[in-house]
Design an enzyme around this catalytic site. Structure first.
Site, PDB file in Angstrom:
ATOM      1  N   CYS A 193      49.137  32.040  31.771  1.00 31.88           N
ATOM      2  CA  CYS A 193      49.461  30.645  31.615  1.00 31.88           C
ATOM      3  C   CYS A 193      49.263  30.073  30.031  1.00 31.88           C
ATOM      4  O   CYS A 193      48.591  30.256  29.469  1.00 31.88           O
ATOM      5  CB  CYS A 193      48.310  29.890  32.210  1.00 31.88           C
ATOM      6  SG  CYS A 193      48.466  27.978  32.372  1.00 31.88           S
TER       7      CYS A 193
ATOM      8  N   GLU B 185      42.365  19.928  31.893  1.00 30.62           N
ATOM      9  CA  GLU B 185      43.827  19.644  31.023  1.00 30.62           C
ATOM     10  C   GLU B 185      43.510  20.237  29.819  1.00 30.62           C
ATOM     11  O   GLU B 185      42.467  19.907  28.964  1.00 30.62           O
ATOM     12  CB  GLU B 185      43.912  18.177  31.267  1.00 30.62           C
ATOM     13  CG  GLU B 185      44.189  17.628  32.429  1.00 30.62           C
ATOM     14  CD  GLU B 185      45.186  18.061  33.083  1.00 30.62           C
ATOM     15  OE1 GLU B 185      46.521  18.101  32.187  1.00 30.62           O
ATOM     16  OE2 GLU B 185      45.506  18.164  34.404  1.00 30.62           O
ATOM     17  N   SER B 186      44.702  21.007  29.359  1.00 31.07           N
ATOM     18  CA  SER B 186      44.489  21.653  28.048  1.00 31.07           C
ATOM     19  C   SER B 186      44.324  20.723  27.058  1.00 31.07           C
ATOM     20  O   SER B 186      43.533  21.296  26.135  1.00 31.07           O
ATOM     21  CB  SER B 186      46.087  22.425  27.882  1.00 31.07           C
ATOM     22  OG  SER B 186      46.899  21.794  27.719  1.00 31.07           O
TER      23      SER B 186
ATOM     24  N   VAL C  82      44.476  25.319  35.396  1.00 30.85           N
ATOM     25  CA  VAL C  82      43.980  25.933  34.189  1.00 30.85           C
ATOM     26  C   VAL C  82      44.417  25.385  33.145  1.00 30.85           C
ATOM     27  O   VAL C  82      45.848  25.006  33.313  1.00 30.85           O
ATOM     28  CB  VAL C  82      43.903  27.224  34.499  1.00 30.85           C
ATOM     29  CG1 VAL C  82      42.956  27.939  35.671  1.00 30.85           C
ATOM     30  CG2 VAL C  82      45.202  28.077  34.600  1.00 30.85           C
TER      31      VAL C  82
ATOM     32  N   LYS D 276      43.721  30.056  45.541  1.00 28.28           N
ATOM     33  CA  LYS D 276      42.427  29.369  44.717  1.00 28.28           C
ATOM     34  C   LYS D 276      41.207  29.288  45.658  1.00 28.28           C
ATOM     35  O   LYS D 276      41.090  29.041  46.765  1.00 28.28           O
ATOM     36  CB  LYS D 276      42.848  27.920  44.333  1.00 28.28           C
ATOM     37  CG  LYS D 276      44.325  27.690  43.455  1.00 28.28           C
ATOM     38  CD  LYS D 276      44.493  26.188  43.220  1.00 28.28           C
ATOM     39  CE  LYS D 276      45.710  26.088  42.482  1.00 28.28           C
ATOM     40  NZ  LYS D 276      46.764  26.289  43.447  1.00 28.28           N
TER      41      LYS D 276
END
Length: 279
Positions: free
Chosen positions: A71, A123-124, A111, A98
């Site tokens: 990802c 949230e990145s 993720v 999941k």
């Protein structure tokens, strides 16, 4: 942008990948050395945890990232963790099946997710900003308020690049998608020309790590849409920056080679993304 969108886009990508890109030498793919090594700062749980798997107990005071190996959004946060040398452990998640305990931590099912004691962040971009504030060594934003604001503008608008990137792949390299991709890249080409070796000048910044995962995957574009590959002739600043980024320890610790990225995308052809490819 959210990592779950990768699932939808990748499911379309197998239709445009040539057979040679999908399966050539798949039994002899060379995996980047850092990929097989444990992260320098982490205890790595490589195999993905799927629905029905028991919750891996988390020791008090331990920082954990819930991730998926391929990802790009989760890679952003892993890059920050590695660059800042923050001790952490990794739990990889099967994003199609999941575990319930993962959904309890992030009902969106995406993720990256960070967890430490009773604190959960996801949230990145939020995760990355959180890490930069809680672990202030090697700060990734400039101290000057205006320069930080300019960085934030480029961070917030980078979604234009990722959207154009996925459209270019899913179109099989159409001219319309390719021209759009080149158009949105120009802002970042110019910014690098103004700033120096990295978006942070002499050292990498948050913007460098936020953008990097898609540039690591430039080899995928070379296979699928060679006309719109990034080269020293069309984007000299970005091309030179890519070479410098590949030398960073954080990049080496989190990267995959092009063949691995291609094989992961192609695994959607059977409707079963191979999250554990290469293990």
């Amino acid at each position: 942008m959210i990592c779950a969108r990768l699932v939808t886009r990748a499911s379309k990508l197998h239709k445009v990948l040539p057979p040679s890109a999908q399966f050539k030498n798949c039994d002899n793919i060379q995996v980047a050395g850092a990929r097989l090594a444990k992260y320098s700062s982490s205890t790595m749980s490589l195999k993905s945890h799927a629905k029905g798997s028991p919750y891996p107990s988390l020791s008090p005071g331990t920082l954990r990232i819930y991730s998926m190996r391929f990802c790009p959004f989760a890679q952003r946060t892993r890059l920050v963790l590695e660059h800042k040398k923050i001790p952490y452990e990794t739990i990889n998640v099967d994003l199609k099946k999941k575990p319930d305990w993962f959904l309890e931590r992030n009902p969106l099912g995406l993720v990256p997710v960070l967890e430490k004691d009773d604190q959960v962040v996801y949230e990145s971009l939020v995760c990355d900003d959180y890490l930069d504030q809680v672990y202030p060594d090697s700060p990734l934003y400039p101290q000057d308020a205006y320069k930080k604001a300019r960085d934030r503008i480029l961070l917030e608008t980078f979604s234009q690049v990722t959207t154009a990137w996925y459209k270019l792949l899913s179109s099989g390299g159409s001219d319309e998608a390719g021209e759009k991709f080149f158009s949105v890249l120009k802002t970042y080409e110019t910014a690098l020309g103004d700033r120096g070796e990295f978006f942070g000048g002499a050292t990498p910044s948050m913007l460098d790590f936020t953008a990097w995962p898609w540039f690591e995957r430039s080899g995928v574009l070379e296979k699928v849409a060679p006309k719109y590959a990034i080269t020293e002739s069309n984007f000299p600043n970005i091309a030179a920056w890519q070479k410098r980024m590949f030398e960073l320890p954080a990049v080496k610790a989190t990267m995959f080679d092009t063949e691995s990225h291609l094989r992961f995308f192609a695994s959607y052809k059977a409707g079963a993304p191979d999250y554990d490819y290469g293990l």
